[in-house]
Design an enzyme around this catalytic site. Structure first.
Site, mmCIF file in Angstrom:
data_model
loop_
_atom_site.group_PDB
_atom_site.id
_atom_site.type_symbol
_atom_site.label_atom_id
_atom_site.label_comp_id
_atom_site.label_asym_id
_atom_site.label_seq_id
_atom_site.Cartn_x
_atom_site.Cartn_y
_atom_site.Cartn_z
ATOM 1 C CG MET A 1 25.037 -17.030 7.856
ATOM 2 S SD MET A 1 25.744 -15.643 7.007
ATOM 3 C CE MET A 1 26.647 -14.855 8.324
ATOM 4 C CB CYS A 2 27.884 -22.495 9.408
ATOM 5 S SG CYS A 2 28.288 -21.043 10.418
ATOM 6 N NE ARG A 3 26.408 -24.797 4.078
ATOM 7 C CZ ARG A 3 25.214 -24.715 3.477
ATOM 8 N NH1 ARG A 3 24.943 -25.485 2.426
ATOM 9 N NH2 ARG A 3 24.303 -23.878 3.902
ATOM 10 C CB ILE A 89 33.024 -25.683 8.023
ATOM 11 C CG1 ILE A 89 31.861 -25.972 7.061
ATOM 12 C CG2 ILE A 89 33.947 -26.894 8.107
ATOM 13 C CD1 ILE A 89 32.288 -26.270 5.635
ATOM 14 C CG ASN A 116 23.740 -22.880 8.107
ATOM 15 O OD1 ASN A 116 24.316 -21.815 7.909
ATOM 16 N ND2 ASN A 116 23.101 -23.540 7.150
#
Length: 250
Positions: A1-3, A89, A116
């Protein structure tokens, strides 16, 4: 879902790690190489860094826009140097708004936190979100600015720290509690106080890089250096600027 990415080491410009490498977070925002959940990370970004000569609390820059669209950050990132920082992000979870308050890293006193993943069954009158929110202390509930599962997890970690838990145990205890309530949740988290980085591999990718200059923990490598090591799922990473250790999540 994110980094996510966390750096501890010799002072470097934020841009040299976050923007300049071939597969930096900037590129991962639109073309990640190891992301299994979601395709792009265009729902915001943030960086939190420590400048102990200026003040004990970290500084933070967050925007609910794609990293590639923020020329102001690209301009200042080369001029800000730090020994320790966290960057994120975002690919927003379904049903959670895109705004600055919902953008990592989250900040309380000297602590920075990013997540994340996704807590399953978060929404609904009897969902995990209601249950976990009810476990927050009054102080953590009052300090919650947004509506993410991530910020609630952070509040629970801060409460455990306030009760005397060490950072690794505080994070591990919240992971255990959340998995018991919502099995199958993805809980890759990063926590730091400006000295120690604690990170978990729980449902998504995590890598480490140890060099003579720094210890780096990231959702995915920002270059093709063969020294990057993939962290097994169910592991906990503890890193300082001079060492990095990986063990089982207790």
């Amino acid at each position: 879902m994110c980094r996510l990415l966390a750096y501890a080491g010799e002072p470097v410009a934020l841009g040299s790690v976050v923007l300049e490498p071939e597969h930096s977070l900037l590129r991962q925002s639109y073309r990640p190489r190891h992301q299994a959940h979601g395709r792009i990370n265009a729902d915001g970004f943030g960086v939190g860094w420590y400048a102990p000569d200026a003040r004990p609390e970290p500084a933070r820059y967050r925007k609910p826009v794609p990293m590639w669209s923020d020329q102001s950050f690209a301009n200042i990132a080369g001029a800000i140097r730090s020994e320790l920082f966290i960057a994120s992000i975002r690919n927003a979870s379904p049903g959670i708004p895109v705004n600055e308050a919902n953008t990592a890293p989250y900040l309380r006193d000297q602590w920075l936190f990013a997540h994340n993943g996704y807590v399953l069954d978060w929404h609904g009158a009897k969902g995990s979100g209601i249950v976990l929110r009810r476990r927050l202390s009054d102080a953590s509930l009052a300090a919650t600015e947004g509506s993410t599962d991530s910020e609630v997890l952070f509040g629970l970690v801060v409460d455990a720290l306030a009760d005397g838990a060490a950072p690794s145990e505080a994070l591990a205890s919240v992971i255990r509690t959340t998995l018991a309530l919502a099995p199958g949740s993805r809980l890759n988290c990063m926590l730091t106080d400006g000295i120690t980085i604690v990170a978990t591999a729980c449902g998504d990718t995590l890598f480490t890089l140890r060099t003579e200059r720094a210890a780096i923990v990231a959702s995915e490598p920002f270059d093709d250096d063969p020294a990057w090591l993939r962290v097994d799922d169910g592991a906990l990473v503890v890193a300082h600027r001079t060492d990095l250790n990986v063990g089982a999540l207790p």
